[in-house]
Design a protein around this motif. Structure first.
Motif, PDB file in Angstrom:
ATOM      1  N   PRO A 102      72.771  96.515  11.740  1.00  0.00           N
ATOM      2  CA  PRO A 102      72.893  95.065  11.669  1.00  0.00           C
ATOM      3  C   PRO A 102      71.536  94.460  11.284  1.00  0.00           C
ATOM      4  CG  PRO A 102      72.746  95.789  13.957  1.00  0.00           C
ATOM      5  CD  PRO A 102      72.867  97.025  13.119  1.00  0.00           C
ATOM      6  N   PRO A 103      71.531  93.322  10.570  1.00  0.00           N
ATOM      7  CA  PRO A 103      72.708  92.512  10.219  1.00  0.00           C
ATOM      8  C   PRO A 103      73.330  92.876   8.871  1.00  0.00           C
ATOM      9  CG  PRO A 103      70.734  91.314   9.649  1.00  0.00           C
ATOM     10  CD  PRO A 103      70.266  92.625  10.260  1.00  0.00           C
ATOM     11  N   PHE A 104      72.779  93.869   8.152  1.00  0.00           N
ATOM     12  CA  PHE A 104      73.228  94.121   6.782  1.00  0.00           C
ATOM     13  C   PHE A 104      74.700  94.530   6.725  1.00  0.00           C
ATOM     14  CE2 PHE A 104      73.839  96.574   2.920  1.00  0.00           C
ATOM     15  CZ  PHE A 104      73.200  95.786   1.973  1.00  0.00           C
ATOM     16  N   ALA A 105      75.093  95.527   7.522  1.00  0.00           N
ATOM     17  CA  ALA A 105      76.460  96.042   7.448  1.00  0.00           C
ATOM     18  C   ALA A 105      77.507  94.960   7.752  1.00  0.00           C
ATOM     19  CB  ALA A 105      76.616  97.241   8.380  1.00  0.00           C
ATOM     20  N   LEU A 131      82.443  89.145  14.831  1.00  0.00           N
ATOM     21  CA  LEU A 131      82.255  89.540  16.226  1.00  0.00           C
ATOM     22  C   LEU A 131      81.185  90.618  16.363  1.00  0.00           C
ATOM     23  CD1 LEU A 131      85.960  89.639  17.500  1.00  0.00           C
ATOM     24  CD2 LEU A 131      84.209  87.913  17.989  1.00  0.00           C
ATOM     25  N   THR A 132      81.142  91.558  15.405  1.00  0.00           N
ATOM     26  CA  THR A 132      80.116  92.607  15.440  1.00  0.00           C
ATOM     27  C   THR A 132      78.724  92.001  15.343  1.00  0.00           C
ATOM     28  OG1 THR A 132      81.620  94.222  14.434  1.00  0.00           O
ATOM     29  CG2 THR A 132      79.265  94.676  14.299  1.00  0.00           C
ATOM     30  N   LEU A 133      78.553  91.071  14.408  1.00  0.00           N
ATOM     31  CA  LEU A 133      77.249  90.433  14.244  1.00  0.00           C
ATOM     32  C   LEU A 133      76.883  89.623  15.482  1.00  0.00           C
ATOM     33  CD1 LEU A 133      74.931  90.032  12.278  1.00  0.00           C
ATOM     34  CD2 LEU A 133      76.148  88.073  11.322  1.00  0.00           C
ATOM     35  N   TRP A 134      77.864  88.916  16.052  1.00  0.00           N
ATOM     36  CA  TRP A 134      77.608  88.118  17.270  1.00  0.00           C
ATOM     37  C   TRP A 134      77.161  89.026  18.420  1.00  0.00           C
ATOM     38  CZ3 TRP A 134      78.870  82.727  18.252  1.00  0.00           C
ATOM     39  CH2 TRP A 134      78.703  82.344  19.593  1.00  0.00           C
ATOM     40  N   ILE A 135      77.913  90.101  18.653  1.00  0.00           N
ATOM     41  CA  ILE A 135      77.606  90.986  19.777  1.00  0.00           C
ATOM     42  C   ILE A 135      76.245  91.646  19.602  1.00  0.00           C
ATOM     43  CG2 ILE A 135      78.305  93.135  20.924  1.00  0.00           C
ATOM     44  CD1 ILE A 135      81.211  92.286  20.397  1.00  0.00           C
ATOM     45  N   CYS A 136      75.935  92.092  18.389  1.00  0.00           N
ATOM     46  CA  CYS A 136      74.649  92.755  18.150  1.00  0.00           C
ATOM     47  C   CYS A 136      73.467  91.822  18.379  1.00  0.00           C
ATOM     48  CB  CYS A 136      74.596  93.295  16.727  1.00  0.00           C
ATOM     49  SG  CYS A 136      75.643  94.744  16.445  1.00  0.00           S
ATOM     50  N   ALA A 137      73.708  90.503  18.294  1.00  0.00           N
ATOM     51  CA  ALA A 137      72.629  89.530  18.457  1.00  0.00           C
ATOM     52  C   ALA A 137      72.548  88.980  19.876  1.00  0.00           C
ATOM     53  CB  ALA A 137      72.815  88.380  17.460  1.00  0.00           C
ATOM     54  N   THR A 138      73.253  89.599  20.826  1.00  0.00           N
ATOM     55  CA  THR A 138      73.207  89.114  22.209  1.00  0.00           C
ATOM     56  C   THR A 138      72.247  89.948  23.050  1.00  0.00           C
ATOM     57  OG1 THR A 138      75.064  90.536  22.872  1.00  0.00           O
ATOM     58  CG2 THR A 138      75.593  88.302  22.090  1.00  0.00           C
ATOM     59  N   PRO A 139      71.590  89.329  24.037  1.00  0.00           N
ATOM     60  CA  PRO A 139      70.742  90.096  24.956  1.00  0.00           C
ATOM     61  C   PRO A 139      71.503  91.173  25.716  1.00  0.00           C
ATOM     62  CG  PRO A 139      70.274  87.748  25.136  1.00  0.00           C
ATOM     63  CD  PRO A 139      71.491  87.874  24.264  1.00  0.00           C
ATOM     64  N   ALA A 140      72.775  90.937  26.008  1.00  0.00           N
ATOM     65  CA  ALA A 140      73.559  91.934  26.738  1.00  0.00           C
ATOM     66  C   ALA A 140      73.671  93.225  25.943  1.00  0.00           C
ATOM     67  CB  ALA A 140      74.947  91.382  27.042  1.00  0.00           C
ATOM     68  N   PHE A 141      73.954  93.118  24.657  1.00  0.00           N
ATOM     69  CA  PHE A 141      74.118  94.314  23.836  1.00  0.00           C
ATOM     70  C   PHE A 141      72.783  94.999  23.586  1.00  0.00           C
ATOM     71  CE2 PHE A 141      74.414  96.528  19.742  1.00  0.00           C
ATOM     72  CZ  PHE A 141      75.476  97.378  20.009  1.00  0.00           C
ATOM     73  N   SER A 142      71.737  94.231  23.280  1.00  0.00           N
ATOM     74  CA  SER A 142      70.432  94.857  23.040  1.00  0.00           C
ATOM     75  C   SER A 142      69.927  95.556  24.294  1.00  0.00           C
ATOM     76  CB  SER A 142      69.417  93.816  22.551  1.00  0.00           C
ATOM     77  OG  SER A 142      69.159  92.847  23.550  1.00  0.00           O
ATOM     78  N   GLY A 143      70.192  94.962  25.474  1.00  0.00           N
ATOM     79  CA  GLY A 143      69.799  95.614  26.715  1.00  0.00           C
ATOM     80  C   GLY A 143      70.563  96.902  26.952  1.00  0.00           C
ATOM     81  N   ALA A 167      67.092  88.935  20.145  1.00  0.00           N
ATOM     82  CA  ALA A 167      68.006  89.986  20.592  1.00  0.00           C
ATOM     83  C   ALA A 167      68.494  90.822  19.418  1.00  0.00           C
ATOM     84  CB  ALA A 167      69.189  89.372  21.333  1.00  0.00           C
ATOM     85  N   LEU A 168      68.750  90.181  18.272  1.00  0.00           N
ATOM     86  CA  LEU A 168      69.187  90.928  17.090  1.00  0.00           C
ATOM     87  C   LEU A 168      68.094  91.877  16.620  1.00  0.00           C
ATOM     88  CD1 LEU A 168      71.274  91.453  14.895  1.00  0.00           C
ATOM     89  CD2 LEU A 168      70.312  89.529  13.606  1.00  0.00           C
ATOM     90  N   LEU A 169      66.844  91.423  16.668  1.00  0.00           N
ATOM     91  CA  LEU A 169      65.734  92.293  16.271  1.00  0.00           C
ATOM     92  C   LEU A 169      65.631  93.493  17.200  1.00  0.00           C
ATOM     93  CD1 LEU A 169      63.256  92.917  14.556  1.00  0.00           C
ATOM     94  CD2 LEU A 169      61.928  91.409  16.044  1.00  0.00           C
ATOM     95  N   ARG A 170      65.783  93.268  18.518  1.00  0.00           N
ATOM     96  CA  ARG A 170      65.731  94.381  19.455  1.00  0.00           C
ATOM     97  C   ARG A 170      66.885  95.353  19.218  1.00  0.00           C
ATOM     98  NH1 ARG A 170      64.318  90.236  23.186  1.00  0.00           N
ATOM     99  NH2 ARG A 170      66.429  90.212  24.061  1.00  0.00           N
ATOM    100  N   SER A 171      68.070  94.831  18.955  1.00  0.00           N
ATOM    101  CA  SER A 171      69.216  95.702  18.673  1.00  0.00           C
ATOM    102  C   SER A 171      68.937  96.559  17.450  1.00  0.00           C
ATOM    103  CB  SER A 171      70.482  94.867  18.447  1.00  0.00           C
ATOM    104  OG  SER A 171      70.891  94.226  19.623  1.00  0.00           O
TER     105      SER A 171
END
Length: 260
Positions: free
Chosen positions: A13-16, A49-61, A232-236
């Motif tokens: 993410p975010p390319f794909a 939804l994939t892009l949204w989830i990948c950019a959340t602190p919950a997913f990156s954590g 969060a997206l950068l951390r993911s």
């Protein structure tokens, strides 16, 4: 190295997800009765939804915790040297100036503050791209000696990635009779780095910079954990790259020592 970087970008993410959204937009213009047109809306929703989830602190954590579990066991040995891995540079092409990136400088400062002062130091990192002038090892050594008054024993300035860091550093240290090291890199990079150095024949005691807990944003609980942010997206992206890189390294043999 440009090709490897490009291929890595294609599957993260975010390319794909963005490519999927573009495809969904194209599919929407097909005749409504075709399967491709019917696929456009589900594909758009899935990519959004994939892009949204990948950019959340919950997913990156969650991704960060997967990296923590990848760390190999630490041997009970006394290290014979400190090894600091380079983490990039800032380069002004117009002015022709180069300096350590924030990541590299943080590793240098962490080693000075946390590693025993009596251990010899090896800095490792070369020129990743042809237009770069100084090696990362030379930039780190200059910072250690000029800013922190810490002498550097070895400069490994030919490696371009973590696997070459390990192979080249091990060759230098084995020649000097050093078999165990205190390895300094960021916590999210430590699993891949520690395993690479172990495969190169060195006993590794990790000295990671930071921990996953300190990267949680203030007030990042409850609903805020599921709201997307650029940080969060950068951390993911960083964590996902490390997880992919760790699996890739497991399938590949460690490279031979690289000369430059």
């Amino acid at each position: 190295m440009e090709l490897q970087t490009a291929l890595t970008t294609l599957i993260m993410p975010p390319f794909a997800p963005l490519v999927g959204l573009i495809l969904a937009f194209i599919f929407w213009f097909f005749p409504a009765s075709t399967p491709v047109a019917k696929l456009s809306l589900p594909l758009a929703v899935l990519c959004f939804l994939t892009l949204w989830i990948c950019a959340t602190p919950a997913f990156s954590g969650w991704l960060g915790q997967r990296l923590v579990h990848q760390l190999p066991a630490t041997p009970e040995v006394e290290p014979g040297a400190v090894v600091i891995l380079g983490g990039g540079r800032y380069r002004d092409e117009g002015a022709g100036t180069e300096r350590l990136s924030a990541i590299s400088l943080e590793r240098v400062a962490w080693a000075v503050a946390q590693a025993p002062a009596d251990l010899p130091v090896l800095v490792t990192g070369g020129r990743v791209y042809a237009e770069e002038k100084a090696s990362e090892a030379d930039l780190m050594a200059d910072a250690l000696e000029k800013l922190f008054q810490r002498s550097v024993t070895w400069r490994e300035n030919c490696s371009r990635n973590t696997a070459e860091n390990a192979a080249n550093s091990a060759a230098l240290l084995h020649d000097s009779g050093v078999e165990s090291v205190l390895l300094v890199t960021h916590w999210w990079h430590m699993p891949r780095a520690a395993e690479s150095f172990a495969r190169a024949g060195l006993q590794v005691r990790p000295l990671p910079v930071g921990s996953p807990g300190e990267l949680l944003p203030r007030g990042g609980s409850g609903l805020l954990r599921w709201l997307p942010s650029a940080a969060a997206l950068l951390r993911s992206q960083v964590y996902w790259r490390e997880l992919l890189g760790d699996q890739w390294y497991r399938w590949r043999a460690l490279p031979a020592k690289r000369n430059c």
